[in-house]
Design a protein around this motif. Structure first.
Motif, PDB file in Angstrom:
ATOM      1  N   GLN A   1     -26.784  74.711 -30.697  1.00  0.00           N
ATOM      2  CA  GLN A   1     -27.823  75.602 -29.383  1.00  0.00           C
ATOM      3  C   GLN A   1     -28.014  74.709 -28.397  1.00  0.00           C
ATOM      4  N   ILE A   2     -28.700  75.106 -27.351  1.00  0.00           N
ATOM      5  CA  ILE A   2     -29.038  74.321 -26.178  1.00  0.00           C
ATOM      6  C   ILE A   2     -30.177  73.676 -26.256  1.00  0.00           C
ATOM      7  N   TYR A   3     -30.611  72.508 -26.312  1.00  0.00           N
ATOM      8  CA  TYR A   3     -31.857  71.860 -26.293  1.00  0.00           C
ATOM      9  C   TYR A   3     -32.010  71.163 -24.929  1.00  0.00           C
ATOM     10  N   LYS A   4     -31.280  70.485 -24.295  1.00  0.00           N
ATOM     11  CA  LYS A   4     -31.727  70.053 -23.130  1.00  0.00           C
ATOM     12  C   LYS A   4     -30.773  70.720 -21.966  1.00  0.00           C
ATOM     13  N   PRO A   5     -31.156  71.618 -21.449  1.00  0.00           N
ATOM     14  CA  PRO A   5     -30.402  72.405 -20.388  1.00  0.00           C
ATOM     15  C   PRO A   5     -30.574  71.642 -18.928  1.00  0.00           C
ATOM     16  N   ASP A   6     -29.476  71.850 -18.149  1.00  0.00           N
ATOM     17  CA  ASP A   6     -29.410  71.365 -16.981  1.00  0.00           C
ATOM     18  C   ASP A   6     -30.225  72.379 -16.050  1.00  0.00           C
ATOM     19  N   TYR A   7     -30.047  73.829 -16.436  1.00  0.00           N
ATOM     20  CA  TYR A   7     -30.818  74.727 -15.563  1.00  0.00           C
ATOM     21  C   TYR A   7     -31.277  75.372 -16.389  1.00  0.00           C
ATOM     22  N   VAL A   8     -32.494  76.179 -16.043  1.00  0.00           N
ATOM     23  CA  VAL A   8     -33.267  77.160 -16.427  1.00  0.00           C
ATOM     24  C   VAL A   8     -33.272  78.302 -15.699  1.00  0.00           C
ATOM     25  N   ILE A   9     -33.018  79.852 -16.031  1.00  0.00           N
ATOM     26  CA  ILE A   9     -33.484  80.682 -15.216  1.00  0.00           C
ATOM     27  C   ILE A   9     -34.656  81.586 -15.902  1.00  0.00           C
ATOM     28  N   VAL A  10     -35.629  82.074 -15.207  1.00  0.00           N
ATOM     29  CA  VAL A  10     -36.593  82.831 -15.869  1.00  0.00           C
ATOM     30  C   VAL A  10     -36.780  84.015 -15.079  1.00  0.00           C
ATOM     31  N   GLN A  11     -36.359  85.191 -15.972  1.00  0.00           N
ATOM     32  CA  GLN A  11     -36.401  86.500 -15.161  1.00  0.00           C
ATOM     33  C   GLN A  11     -37.622  87.122 -15.320  1.00  0.00           C
TER      34      GLN A  11
ATOM     35  N   SER B   1     -38.899  73.607 -21.760  1.00  0.00           N
ATOM     36  CA  SER B   1     -38.591  72.815 -22.819  1.00  0.00           C
ATOM     37  C   SER B   1     -37.250  72.221 -22.611  1.00  0.00           C
ATOM     38  N   GLY B   2     -37.323  70.854 -22.738  1.00  0.00           N
ATOM     39  CA  GLY B   2     -36.201  70.286 -22.744  1.00  0.00           C
ATOM     40  C   GLY B   2     -35.258  69.962 -21.492  1.00  0.00           C
ATOM     41  N   LEU B   3     -35.829  70.726 -20.432  1.00  0.00           N
ATOM     42  CA  LEU B   3     -34.943  70.771 -19.293  1.00  0.00           C
ATOM     43  C   LEU B   3     -34.816  69.281 -18.633  1.00  0.00           C
TER      44      LEU B   3
ATOM     45  N   THR C   1     -42.438  69.482 -16.153  1.00  0.00           N
ATOM     46  CA  THR C   1     -41.454  69.130 -16.020  1.00  0.00           C
ATOM     47  C   THR C   1     -40.974  68.291 -14.777  1.00  0.00           C
ATOM     48  N   LYS C   2     -40.128  67.276 -14.615  1.00  0.00           N
ATOM     49  CA  LYS C   2     -39.948  66.621 -13.449  1.00  0.00           C
ATOM     50  C   LYS C   2     -39.012  67.296 -12.806  1.00  0.00           C
ATOM     51  N   ALA C   3     -38.341  68.379 -13.224  1.00  0.00           N
ATOM     52  CA  ALA C   3     -37.049  69.206 -12.696  1.00  0.00           C
ATOM     53  C   ALA C   3     -37.712  69.692 -11.196  1.00  0.00           C
ATOM     54  N   LYS C   4     -36.583  70.289 -10.468  1.00  0.00           N
ATOM     55  CA  LYS C   4     -37.099  70.891  -9.246  1.00  0.00           C
ATOM     56  C   LYS C   4     -37.434  72.419  -9.673  1.00  0.00           C
ATOM     57  N   ILE C   5     -38.497  73.072  -9.068  1.00  0.00           N
ATOM     58  CA  ILE C   5     -38.519  74.418  -9.326  1.00  0.00           C
ATOM     59  C   ILE C   5     -38.206  75.084  -8.102  1.00  0.00           C
ATOM     60  N   MET C   6     -37.579  76.244  -8.451  1.00  0.00           N
ATOM     61  CA  MET C   6     -37.517  77.187  -7.202  1.00  0.00           C
ATOM     62  C   MET C   6     -37.867  78.465  -7.606  1.00  0.00           C
ATOM     63  N   THR C   7     -37.965  79.253  -6.538  1.00  0.00           N
ATOM     64  CA  THR C   7     -38.473  80.609  -6.948  1.00  0.00           C
ATOM     65  C   THR C   7     -37.625  81.638  -5.759  1.00  0.00           C
ATOM     66  N   VAL C   8     -37.529  82.852  -6.225  1.00  0.00           N
ATOM     67  CA  VAL C   8     -36.767  83.930  -5.400  1.00  0.00           C
ATOM     68  C   VAL C   8     -37.320  85.422  -5.943  1.00  0.00           C
ATOM     69  N   ASN C   9     -37.469  86.038  -4.990  1.00  0.00           N
ATOM     70  CA  ASN C   9     -38.251  87.497  -5.102  1.00  0.00           C
ATOM     71  C   ASN C   9     -36.976  88.262  -5.590  1.00  0.00           C
ATOM     72  N   ALA C  10     -36.349  88.082  -6.824  1.00  0.00           N
ATOM     73  CA  ALA C  10     -35.428  88.843  -7.258  1.00  0.00           C
ATOM     74  C   ALA C  10     -35.714  90.413  -7.550  1.00  0.00           C
ATOM     75  N   THR C  11     -37.002  90.723  -7.935  1.00  0.00           N
ATOM     76  CA  THR C  11     -37.267  92.055  -8.219  1.00  0.00           C
ATOM     77  C   THR C  11     -37.304  92.851  -6.695  1.00  0.00           C
ATOM     78  N   LYS C  12     -37.658  92.109  -5.743  1.00  0.00           N
ATOM     79  CA  LYS C  12     -37.714  92.771  -4.456  1.00  0.00           C
ATOM     80  C   LYS C  12     -36.277  93.016  -3.836  1.00  0.00           C
ATOM     81  N   ILE C  13     -35.597  91.878  -4.169  1.00  0.00           N
ATOM     82  CA  ILE C  13     -33.990  92.089  -3.661  1.00  0.00           C
ATOM     83  C   ILE C  13     -33.293  93.307  -4.530  1.00  0.00           C
ATOM     84  N   ALA C  14     -33.740  93.351  -5.591  1.00  0.00           N
ATOM     85  CA  ALA C  14     -33.006  94.156  -6.432  1.00  0.00           C
ATOM     86  C   ALA C  14     -33.553  95.744  -6.180  1.00  0.00           C
TER      87      ALA C  14
END
Lengths: 181, 404
Positions: free
Chosen positions: A63-73, A85-87, A108-121
């Motif tokens: 399994q993936i424990y230390k992802p480079d990228y995470v997508i949250v739907q 976790s593990g990012l 997390t120290k990772a970069k956080i980005m947001t996108v209003n995907a629901t509106k686009i959809a």
């Protein structure tokens, strides 16, 4: 090798998104592997799916424990799931939300980005199905994959009008994220 | 020894493991398919049903049944009349077939069956380990284990060819790790129709059930002759050893792909430590070996591809001069505190001049993930065995003591 984890709820197409990402990455000339977090396929329950992308053939099966990228739907997942976790510190976390990234106080120290995907959809596809839109956002935010490859994979999976509308939504999300980089 | 496999990326597609298998079955032109859906085998039979509905498997009957027992029983009849017969199952489904498995082998019916390996109940668990097929090791079925979806796809054609060979005529299970391989999307070359038509000729058994020329299969055998039936089955399994190896080579010559015959080796040339394992964990082990080789740890891999018949000689040739052998098992023989591959490996070394310490680990039960760190820890245990001998011969890994 880049490792991607997709968080969603059962029924949101997280597994499909992971698969489409693998198909698209291969079309881009990379090797790829997609797999679900098995056995939790209940509608509405938190689910995860994974994709690996690499220049070399992929042999690793863990399994993936230390992802480079995470997508949250679904941003409500943040209340119950440790999506960061593990990012990796130099990774990126993409959340489907109309809030600014600063709103999310995540461990997390990772970069956080947001996108209003629901509106686009809703605007383009006419339904609040965000999995393909977020793949477009992923392409724009990370540069790991060409948006054309994602659109191609989506058109192949969903031929006709549905695929076309998804492709438009993918491009829209891609452009929005590209602009934010 | 591994033969160089060059994959042509132009020919590869990214599909699910279950689709790859179903497609391979289609390409092998079966005459009868009978199966009962069970997780994680379900996608295979769904894809086959679609092929059937779309008319893409001509001259084939798909027999719907109410259980796995019936599925395999139906194939006993179809295979006996000379129809190329296929099924797929897993876990409880395979255990329900237990009685019929013996019948298939005893009647020398070359049925091929994919097993999407899964743990067995109780407690109920749908995830991967090898307990289901390992528990059927004495039924007379050839058992091959695949490391990726390319291999299990290719293995399907090989299995029919091995099983249908006149010197073999024994059924074959092609084993793929449930979910890990059945549900993974990754690139492969789908089994090619044109080459397969040449590689795998139509099934023409010497003896069939035929009303014009009546025969009896699997009839009563009294103590006068029963032993001879068993002897011939064992002889057929011994014949399969060579046939498995030959078939892998012939496959390589025609398709250009080779993932081992009875076994495969990875970086074993100068190895002090050899890890033995089966199934999808092979890929993870290879990655660990590459990492450790950079630190000059002399470790190599012996992939066991055929578990039945057991490739004793091939294994002995690889481990003859090494310092430690580590055997990984995704199963346990309860009451023996060890996994089957470990037990078999130890048993073939006795009464030989090979004197090498062998340690075993039971892991990955019920789908517990095996990360690279677990393999690394085991290899460091093996280094300790090299220095100061065996302390624990066989043990569970990643055991959560606090839950026991």
């Amino acid at each position: 090798m880049k490792e991607i984890r997709i968080h969603g709820r059962g029924g949101q197409g997280s597994v499909t998104a992971a698969e489409l990402l693998a198909v698209a990455a291969f079309a881009d000339g990379k090797f790829s592997q997609a797999f679900p977090a098995f056995g939790v396929e209940r509608r509405g329950a938190p689910v995860q799916a994974f994709t690996r992308i690499s220049d070399a053939p992929i042999r690793l099966r863990s399994q993936i424990y230390k992802p480079d990228y995470v997508i949250v739907q679904d941003p409500t997942l943040l209340e119950s799931v440790d999506v960061a976790s593990g990012l990796k510190d130099d990774g990126t976390l993409i959340i489907n939300s109309d809030f600014d990234p600063e709103t999310f106080k995540l461990d997390t120290k990772a970069k956080i980005m947001t996108v209003n995907a629901t509106k686009i959809a809703l605007d383009i596809i006419g339904m609040p199905i965000v999995n393909t839109v977020l793949l477009g956002a992923f392409a724009g935010a990370t540069g790991e994959i060409r948006p054309e490859s994602i659109m191609g994979a989506v058109r192949e999976r969903f031929p006709g009008k549905v695929g076309e509308r998804n492709a438009q939504a993918i491009m829209k999300a891609y452009e929005m994220m590209e602009g934010q980089k | 020894m591994a033969r160089e496999t060059k994959m042509d990326k132009q020919k590869m597609v990214v599909v699910e493991g279950s689709y790859a298998v179903a497609n391979a079955v289609r390409v092998c032109k079966p005459n009868v398919i009978s199966a009962y859906p069970i997780t994680p085998q379900t996608h295979i039979v769904e894809e086959l049903s679609k092929f059937m509905a779309d008319g893409e498997i001509p001259n084939c009957e798909y027999i719907n049944v109410e259980s796995e027992f019936s599925a395999l029983s139906a194939l006993v009849g179809s295979s006996a009349v000379g129809a190329r017969s296929y099924s797929a199952t897993t876990s409880q489904g395979l255990e329900l077939m237990h009685e019929v498995l013996f019948n298939v082998a005893g009647m020398r019916l070359p049925i091929v069956m994919t097993v999407a390996n899964r743990a067995v109940s109780a407690p109920i668990n749908i995830w991967n380990d090898h307990q289901d097929s390992i528990s059927q090791r004495d039924t007379g079925w050839i058992q091959l284990y695949a490391e990726n979806i390319q291999e299990v796809s290719d293995m399907t054609a090989q299995a029919f060819k091995i099983s249908e060979d006149r010197d073999v005529m024994m059924p074959c299970m092609t084993c793929m790790d449930g979910f890990i391989l059945s549900h993974v999307y990754e690139p492969l070359v789908l089994l090619e129709q044109e080459i397969t038509d040449e590689f795998l000729p139509p099934f023409r058994p010497e003896r069939i059930l035929d009303s014009k020329n009546p025969l009896t299969f699997g009839a009563f055998a009294d103590p006068n002759i029963y032993t001879e039936f068993r002897y011939q089955q064992e002889r057929a399994m011994q014949n399969a050893l060579k046939k498995i190896e030959d078939t892998a080579n012939e496959f390589y010559d025609m398709y250009g792909r080779h993932f081992g015959g009875l076994i495969d080796e990875y970086r074993t040339e100068d190895a002090d430590i050899i890890i033995m394992a089966m199934g999808s964990i092979i890929g993870t082990i290879k990655d660990v070996i590459d990492r450790l080789r950079e630190r000059n740890v002399k470790v190599g891999l012996l992939k066991v591809r055929a578990f039945r018949p057991f490739p004793a000689e091939a294994i002995m040739n690889v481990i003859r001069d090494v310092k430690v052998v580590v055997v990984l098992d995704k199963n346990i023989s309860l009451g023996m505190n060890a996994g089957a591959l470990f037990i078999e490996t130890k048993s073939v070394l006795y009464n030989t001049d090979i004197d090498v310490p062998v340690i075993g680990y039971m892991m990955g039960q019920g789908g517990r993930d095996v990360p690279m760190s677990t393999i690394e820890k085991i290899i460091s245990d093996a280094e300790e065995v090299m220095r100061s001998g065996i302390k624990i011969e066989s043990q569970f890994t990643d055991l959560k003591e606090e839950l026991v």
